[in-house]
Write an enzyme that holds these catalytic residues in place. Structure first.
Site, PDB file in Angstrom:
ATOM      1  N   HIS A  41     114.899 -20.246   7.159  1.00 47.54           N
ATOM      2  CA  HIS A  41     114.089 -20.337   5.947  1.00 47.54           C
ATOM      3  C   HIS A  41     114.376 -21.610   5.165  1.00 47.54           C
ATOM      4  O   HIS A  41     115.057 -21.603   4.147  1.00 47.54           O
ATOM      5  CB  HIS A  41     114.300 -19.091   5.075  1.00 47.54           C
ATOM      6  CG  HIS A  41     113.541 -17.910   5.570  1.00 47.54           C
ATOM      7  ND1 HIS A  41     113.917 -16.613   5.319  1.00 47.54           N
ATOM      8  CD2 HIS A  41     112.420 -17.834   6.319  1.00 47.54           C
ATOM      9  CE1 HIS A  41     113.054 -15.795   5.891  1.00 47.54           C
ATOM     10  NE2 HIS A  41     112.143 -16.518   6.510  1.00 47.54           N
ATOM     11  N   CYS A  96     120.161 -14.989  15.661  1.00 43.28           N
ATOM     12  CA  CYS A  96     121.587 -15.192  15.432  1.00 43.28           C
ATOM     13  C   CYS A  96     122.371 -14.056  16.104  1.00 43.28           C
ATOM     14  O   CYS A  96     122.010 -12.880  15.955  1.00 43.28           O
ATOM     15  CB  CYS A  96     121.887 -15.219  13.932  1.00 43.28           C
ATOM     16  SG  CYS A  96     123.665 -15.372  13.636  1.00 43.28           S
ATOM     17  N   HIS A 124     111.520  -8.540   4.614  1.00 37.20           N
ATOM     18  CA  HIS A 124     112.231  -9.698   5.162  1.00 37.20           C
ATOM     19  C   HIS A 124     112.132  -9.640   6.688  1.00 37.20           C
ATOM     20  O   HIS A 124     112.263  -8.573   7.273  1.00 37.20           O
ATOM     21  CB  HIS A 124     113.701  -9.679   4.704  1.00 37.20           C
ATOM     22  CG  HIS A 124     114.415 -10.956   5.036  1.00 37.20           C
ATOM     23  ND1 HIS A 124     114.931 -11.192   6.288  1.00 37.20           N
ATOM     24  CD2 HIS A 124     114.676 -12.062   4.301  1.00 37.20           C
ATOM     25  CE1 HIS A 124     115.492 -12.402   6.291  1.00 37.20           C
ATOM     26  NE2 HIS A 124     115.346 -12.947   5.091  1.00 37.20           N
ATOM     27  N   GLU A 126     114.138 -10.340   9.031  1.00 43.96           N
ATOM     28  CA  GLU A 126     115.294  -9.719   9.719  1.00 43.96           C
ATOM     29  C   GLU A 126     115.153  -8.194   9.710  1.00 43.96           C
ATOM     30  O   GLU A 126     115.457  -7.513  10.697  1.00 43.96           O
ATOM     31  CB  GLU A 126     116.611 -10.134   9.048  1.00 43.96           C
ATOM     32  CG  GLU A 126     117.818  -9.521   9.755  1.00 43.96           C
ATOM     33  CD  GLU A 126     119.153  -9.856   9.104  1.00 43.96           C
ATOM     34  OE1 GLU A 126     119.307 -10.968   8.573  1.00 43.96           O
ATOM     35  OE2 GLU A 126     120.045  -8.981   9.122  1.00 43.96           O
ATOM     36  N   THR A 164     122.169  -8.914   7.226  1.00 38.37           N
ATOM     37  CA  THR A 164     123.357  -9.789   7.274  1.00 38.37           C
ATOM     38  C   THR A 164     123.555 -10.641   6.022  1.00 38.37           C
ATOM     39  O   THR A 164     124.633 -11.179   5.821  1.00 38.37           O
ATOM     40  CB  THR A 164     123.246 -10.750   8.468  1.00 38.37           C
ATOM     41  OG1 THR A 164     122.003 -11.446   8.369  1.00 38.37           O
ATOM     42  CG2 THR A 164     123.338 -10.029   9.792  1.00 38.37           C
ATOM     43  N   CYS A 194     127.355 -11.085   7.211  1.00 40.97           N
ATOM     44  CA  CYS A 194     127.994 -12.039   8.109  1.00 40.97           C
ATOM     45  C   CYS A 194     129.052 -12.864   7.395  1.00 40.97           C
ATOM     46  O   CYS A 194     129.053 -12.979   6.166  1.00 40.97           O
ATOM     47  CB  CYS A 194     126.933 -12.908   8.744  1.00 40.97           C
ATOM     48  SG  CYS A 194     126.539 -14.325   7.764  1.00 40.97           S
ATOM     49  N   SER A 223     117.048 -15.434   1.794  1.00 43.12           N
ATOM     50  CA  SER A 223     117.762 -14.305   1.194  1.00 43.12           C
ATOM     51  C   SER A 223     119.135 -14.735   0.701  1.00 43.12           C
ATOM     52  O   SER A 223     119.522 -14.474  -0.439  1.00 43.12           O
ATOM     53  CB  SER A 223     117.880 -13.181   2.239  1.00 43.12           C
ATOM     54  OG  SER A 223     118.728 -12.169   1.775  1.00 43.12           O
ATOM     55  N   ASN A 224     119.904 -15.418   1.563  1.00 43.18           N
ATOM     56  CA  ASN A 224     121.282 -15.716   1.145  1.00 43.18           C
ATOM     57  C   ASN A 224     121.323 -16.711  -0.011  1.00 43.18           C
ATOM     58  O   ASN A 224     122.220 -16.660  -0.840  1.00 43.18           O
ATOM     59  CB  ASN A 224     122.133 -16.133   2.356  1.00 43.18           C
ATOM     60  CG  ASN A 224     121.844 -17.518   2.822  1.00 43.18           C
ATOM     61  OD1 ASN A 224     122.357 -18.470   2.276  1.00 43.18           O
ATOM     62  ND2 ASN A 224     120.998 -17.652   3.834  1.00 43.18           N
TER      63      ASN A 224
HETATM   64  S1  SF4 Z   1     123.609 -16.366   7.627  1.00 43.23           S
HETATM   65 FE1  SF4 Z   1     124.945 -15.255   9.069  1.00 43.23          FE
HETATM   66  S2  SF4 Z   1     123.575 -13.865  10.175  1.00 43.23           S
HETATM   67 FE2  SF4 Z   1     122.290 -15.420   9.177  1.00 43.23          FE
HETATM   68  S3  SF4 Z   1     122.025 -17.022  10.712  1.00 43.23           S
HETATM   69 FE3  SF4 Z   1     123.820 -17.589   9.488  1.00 43.23          FE
HETATM   70  S4  SF4 Z   1     125.584 -16.754  10.631  1.00 43.23           S
HETATM   71 FE4  SF4 Z   1     123.740 -15.722  11.385  1.00 43.23          FE
END
Ligand code: SF4
Length: 309
Positions: A41, A96, A124, A126, A164, A194, A223-224
């Site tokens: 993303h 991943c 999402h 995922e 994750t 993760c 998301s992250n």
């Molecule tokens: S954030 Fe974590 S789960 Fe997502 S692609 Fe990166 S290592 Fe993989």
């Protein structure tokens, strides 16, 4: 003005692998390369790969029969995989490995006869992929309230798995809600979140001890990256998500002496540099990098690409 960079920040091993898969597939010159969904993303990454020749599509129907097709790092459902097989698409899977691990875990719990509770954000990619990997009953919840509202008897044998890239703290709280509502629960603590997500969230908390304002470099659909901005806000400092330097509003930095900067797992360094350059044009900067975890994780490429290299 002092700028403190979080450590670690930016690309994780899953993102590096996914981008590498597209680049190597293009280098093989084995016909056009199609990628289903944004490989990761970040618009900058996608535009860069487009310029190198990759075609991005949302729907497999847009891909000619037999063409090279890459599944994004977010993973796909069995339905998409079967569709690709029936169209004889030559699939290279950039899911991943940590997402694949969640898929396997969910299916294993389901095979044990348990109802699976998937903790994650509806819509999402995922989550769409994970939902489509579990053959038995699976329920998606985002928070404690959703757990309370699940239309299931409390004695149902359940197992939970998680997206994750969630907030570690919110997820812990949702897992607690599952454990206190149901009498027979198994699941993996917060280990499914993760390593990269956990490390970046811890680093932001550290950063917020010293920073007066936080800039998170990342895409609005990442998301992250969104979770990192939320952590800044929870820590009580103004926190903004910016795609690149052009989105930094000088008003945010007025009167500030210490700016914290981090980047989501799909944001390339070049965008962090761009944000630093923008801050530098507003006021002279002195850069400090926070002490933090040094990540050494790498993931193997799919065998077909290793053979070709
Ligand atoms: S954030 Fe974590 S789960 Fe997502 S692609 Fe990166 S290592 Fe993989």
């Amino acid at each position: 003005m002092k700028v403190i960079l979080a450590q670690p920040r930016g690309f994780c091993a899953g993102v590096v692998r996914a981008i590498d898969i597209v680049e190597r597939s293009l280098a093989r010159r084995d016909g056009p390369v199609y990628v289903r969904h944004e490989i990761v993303h970040n618009r900058h990454v996608v535009e860069d790969l487009k310029a190198k020749g990759a075609h991005f599509v949302e729907d497999l129907a847009e891909i000619p029969d037999g063409a090279v097709t890459i599944f994004s790092a977010h993973g796909v459902s069995h339905g998409i995989e079967d569709d690709a097989k029936s169209r004889r698409l030559r699939v290279v899977d950039a899911t991943c490995p940590l997402v694949s691990k969640v898929h396997k875990q969910g299916q294993r719990y389901s095979s044990l006869g348990r109802t699976v509770i998937l903790i994650g954000h509806a819509g999402h990619p995922e989550i769409e992929g994970t939902l489509g990997r579990i053959s038995g009953p699976v329920y998606l919840v985002e928070n404690r309230e959703d757990v309370a509202n699940l239309d299931l008897p409390d004695e149902t044998p359940v197992a939970y798995i998680t997206q994750t890239t969630l907030s570690v703290d919110d997820t812990r709280s949702t897992i607690e809600a599952v454990k206190s509502r149901f009498t027979d629960v198994i699941g993996p603590e917060t280990r499914d979140i993760c390593y990269a997500t956990q490390n970046r969230q811890t680093a932001v908390r550290d950063l917020c001890q010293s920073a007066e304002v936080l800039l998170v470099v990342g895409a609005s659909n990442s998301s992250n990256s969104n979770r990192l901005r939320e952590i800044g806000a929870e820590c009580g400092i103004p926190s903004y998500l910016v795609a690149d330097g052009s989105e930094v509003d000088p008003a945010w930095l007025a009167g500030m002496n210490v700016v914290g900067v981090t980047a989501g797992a799909s944001a390339p360094d070049v965008l962090v540099e761009d944000v630093l350059a923008t801050i530098g044009r507003i006021s002279p900067i002195e850069i400090e990098i926070l002490d933090g975890v040094e990540e050494k994780i790498t993931f193997r490429l799919p065998p077909e690409l290793l053979e070709a290299s």
